[in-house]
Enzyme design. Structure first.
Site, PDB file in Angstrom:
ATOM      1  N   TYR A 143       0.821  -1.207   0.000  1.00 45.35           N
ATOM      2  CA  TYR A 143       0.000   0.000   0.000  1.00 45.35           C
ATOM      3  C   TYR A 143       0.861   1.266   0.000  1.00 45.35           C
ATOM      4  O   TYR A 143       0.476   2.279  -0.565  1.00 45.35           O
ATOM      5  CB  TYR A 143      -0.897   0.042   1.240  1.00 45.35           C
ATOM      6  N   LYS A 165       3.154 -15.215   2.474  1.00 48.07           N
ATOM      7  CA  LYS A 165       3.375 -15.941   1.220  1.00 48.07           C
ATOM      8  C   LYS A 165       4.881 -16.192   1.144  1.00 48.07           C
ATOM      9  O   LYS A 165       5.559 -15.790   0.173  1.00 48.07           O
ATOM     10  CB  LYS A 165       2.838 -15.112   0.037  1.00 48.07           C
ATOM     11  N   ASP A 212      -2.906 -18.208   0.474  1.00 51.02           N
ATOM     12  CA  ASP A 212      -3.899 -18.906  -0.358  1.00 51.02           C
ATOM     13  C   ASP A 212      -4.593 -20.001   0.450  1.00 51.02           C
ATOM     14  O   ASP A 212      -5.816 -20.154   0.406  1.00 51.02           O
ATOM     15  CB  ASP A 212      -3.261 -19.462  -1.645  1.00 51.02           C
ATOM     16  N   ASP A 224      -6.420  -6.975   4.143  1.00 51.72           N
ATOM     17  CA  ASP A 224      -7.546  -6.314   3.480  1.00 51.72           C
ATOM     18  C   ASP A 224      -8.467  -7.370   2.874  1.00 51.72           C
ATOM     19  O   ASP A 224      -9.684  -7.353   3.064  1.00 51.72           O
ATOM     20  CB  ASP A 224      -7.015  -5.378   2.387  1.00 51.72           C
ATOM     21  N   ASP A 243     -12.335  -9.015   4.452  1.00 53.45           N
ATOM     22  CA  ASP A 243     -13.603  -9.006   3.706  1.00 53.45           C
ATOM     23  C   ASP A 243     -14.169 -10.425   3.637  1.00 53.45           C
ATOM     24  O   ASP A 243     -15.376 -10.643   3.780  1.00 53.45           O
ATOM     25  CB  ASP A 243     -13.402  -8.497   2.269  1.00 53.45           C
TER      26      ASP A 243
HETATM   27  C1  IPM Z   1     -10.497  -1.221   3.994  1.00 50.92           C
HETATM   28  C2  IPM Z   1     -10.726  -0.621   2.629  1.00 50.92           C
HETATM   29  C3  IPM Z   1      -9.581   0.335   2.305  1.00 50.92           C
HETATM   30  C4  IPM Z   1      -8.296  -0.465   2.307  1.00 50.92           C
HETATM   31  C5  IPM Z   1      -9.746   1.115   0.988  1.00 50.92           C
HETATM   32  C6  IPM Z   1     -11.045   1.873   0.926  1.00 50.92           C
HETATM   33  C7  IPM Z   1      -8.584   2.051   0.742  1.00 50.92           C
HETATM   34  O1  IPM Z   1     -10.874  -1.612   1.672  1.00 50.92           O
HETATM   35  O2  IPM Z   1     -10.448  -0.461   4.978  1.00 50.92           O
HETATM   36  O3  IPM Z   1     -10.403  -2.449   4.091  1.00 50.92           O
HETATM   37  O4  IPM Z   1      -7.923  -1.064   1.293  1.00 50.92           O
HETATM   38  O5  IPM Z   1      -7.633  -0.494   3.351  1.00 50.92           O
HETATM   39 MG    MG Z   2     -10.959  -3.577   2.484  1.00 53.51          MG
END
Ligand code: IPM
Ligand code: MG
Length: 354
Positions: free
Chosen positions: A138, A189, A221, A245, A249
């Protein structure tokens, strides 16, 4: 207890308003909270031409904690990268030095059926993802789009972690694991990436200081697969910014909805940035249907980590459990037999349950 409130874009203002309701209710009871609002993301760009206006960063830096909604919107996608809403978020994380992102994924018994997985696979699930938040691909330099020797454009980013960055997030994760189930899984990884090899070495070395925590390592993975195959094998997961990240999710779907997952991003002290893990959801913005619970639960994390108000934090979490037990559901977690409510009604119900 000074809180900077940064609603941001899309559903951000709607969900933050409900968390603010909860905080205001606590203030009326005597908790010395002082809230001040400022724009970030697309809202910052609209107001000042900058997704992180200077005054917003100043307010956030001077506050004890920051409550953030979400950033991003289709109308900003064609702006040059520095002006995009996401840059506001990345810069405030970096600017405040909040490197430790705690993302708990908890399956509430009432929501086990809302999960994309079978209830018997997820019921009772309680994992904590510790995501490093201010390093990795990032932020690593150089990055960009350039012309290569063949005159073709190529895009590049740099995945980069220093030992000290790995060490400090490892300590946070080991400490969290020691307080919970005593298990830490480090995700990397290392079979391919140099960054990950160093990550694994440093995490292993830090682990010697925590003999009571059982440390394991897993390739990312495989971790992605194990999270949907047998998620309850995990207690605390520690990983870098990019993998964290993605995996967070994924983990959110185990819980039924991404609208349920809060997060805390902490610096080396008690300063924290608190935000739901979901985005600005432009498709449902302004409709009053977004789930405010992730943001309300983020405010609970704020009470716990920045203000050491464990009891009050637990009360807010208890109030969320209560409204779920009452059968109240926003559309993302709605199921036959439950009562579908709006963003506002959900916030009001949490305040009432409090
Ligand atoms: C998160 C989001 C952010 C990230 C984006 C919006 C920049 O996906 O907080 O997980 O990638 O960190
Ligand atoms: Mg995210």
């Amino acid at each position: 207890m000074k809180i900077a409130v940064l609603p941001g874009d899309g559903i951000g203002p709607e969900i933050v308003a409900e968390a603010v309701k909860v905080l205001e209710a606590l203030r009326r009871e005597g908790l010395p909270l002082a809230l001040e609002q400022a724009p970030i993301g697309g809202a910052g760009y609209d107001a000042c031409g900058d997704p992180l206006p200077e005054a917003t960063l100043r307010l956030a830096a001077s506050a004890d904690a920051v409550l953030l909604g979400a950033v991003g919107g289709l109308q900003y996608d064609l702006l040059p990268r520095p002006q995009r809403p996401e840059q506001g978020l990345l810069r405030i994380r970096k600017g405040l030095g909040v490197f430790a992102n705690l993302r708990p994924a908890l399956v509430y018994p009432e929501l086990a059926a809302a999960s994309a997985l079978k209830p018997e696979v997820v019921s009772g699930l309680d994992i904590l993802i510790v995501r490093e938040l201010t390093g990795d691909i990032y932020f690593g330099q150089p990055k960009g789009i350039r012309n290569n020797a063949k005159g073709e454009r190529e895009g590049f980013d740099t995945m980069l972690y220093s030992e000290s960055e790995i060490r400090r997030i490892a300590h946070v994760a080991f400490k969290a694991a020691a307080k919970r189930g005593g298990k830490l899984c480090s995700v990397d990884k290392a079979n391919v990436l140099e960054t990950s090899q160093l990550w694994r070495e440093v995490v292993t070395a830090v682990g010697r200081e925590y003999p009571r925590v059982e440390l394991s390592h897993m390739y990312v993975d495989n971790a992605a697969m194990q999270l949907v195959r047998a998620p309850r094998q995990f207690d605390v997961v520690v990983t870098g910014n990019m993998f964290g990240d993605i995996l967070s999710d994924e983990a959110s779907m185990l819980t039924g909805s991404i609208g349920m997952l809060p997060s805390a991003s902490l610096d080396a002290g008690s300063k924290g940035l608190y935000e739901p893990i979901h985005g600005s959801a432009p498709d449902i913005a302004g409709k009053g249907v977004a789930n405010p619970l992730a943001t309300i639960l983020s405010a609970a994390m704020m009470l716990r980590y920045s203000f050491a108000q464990e009891k009050t934090a637990a009360r807010v979490e208890g109030a969320v459990r209560k409204v779920l037990a009452q059968g109240l559901r926003t559309v993302d977690i709605h199921e036959p037999g439950s009562r579908q409510v709006s963003t506002r009604e959900m916030g009001d119900a949490v305040v009432a349950a409090l």
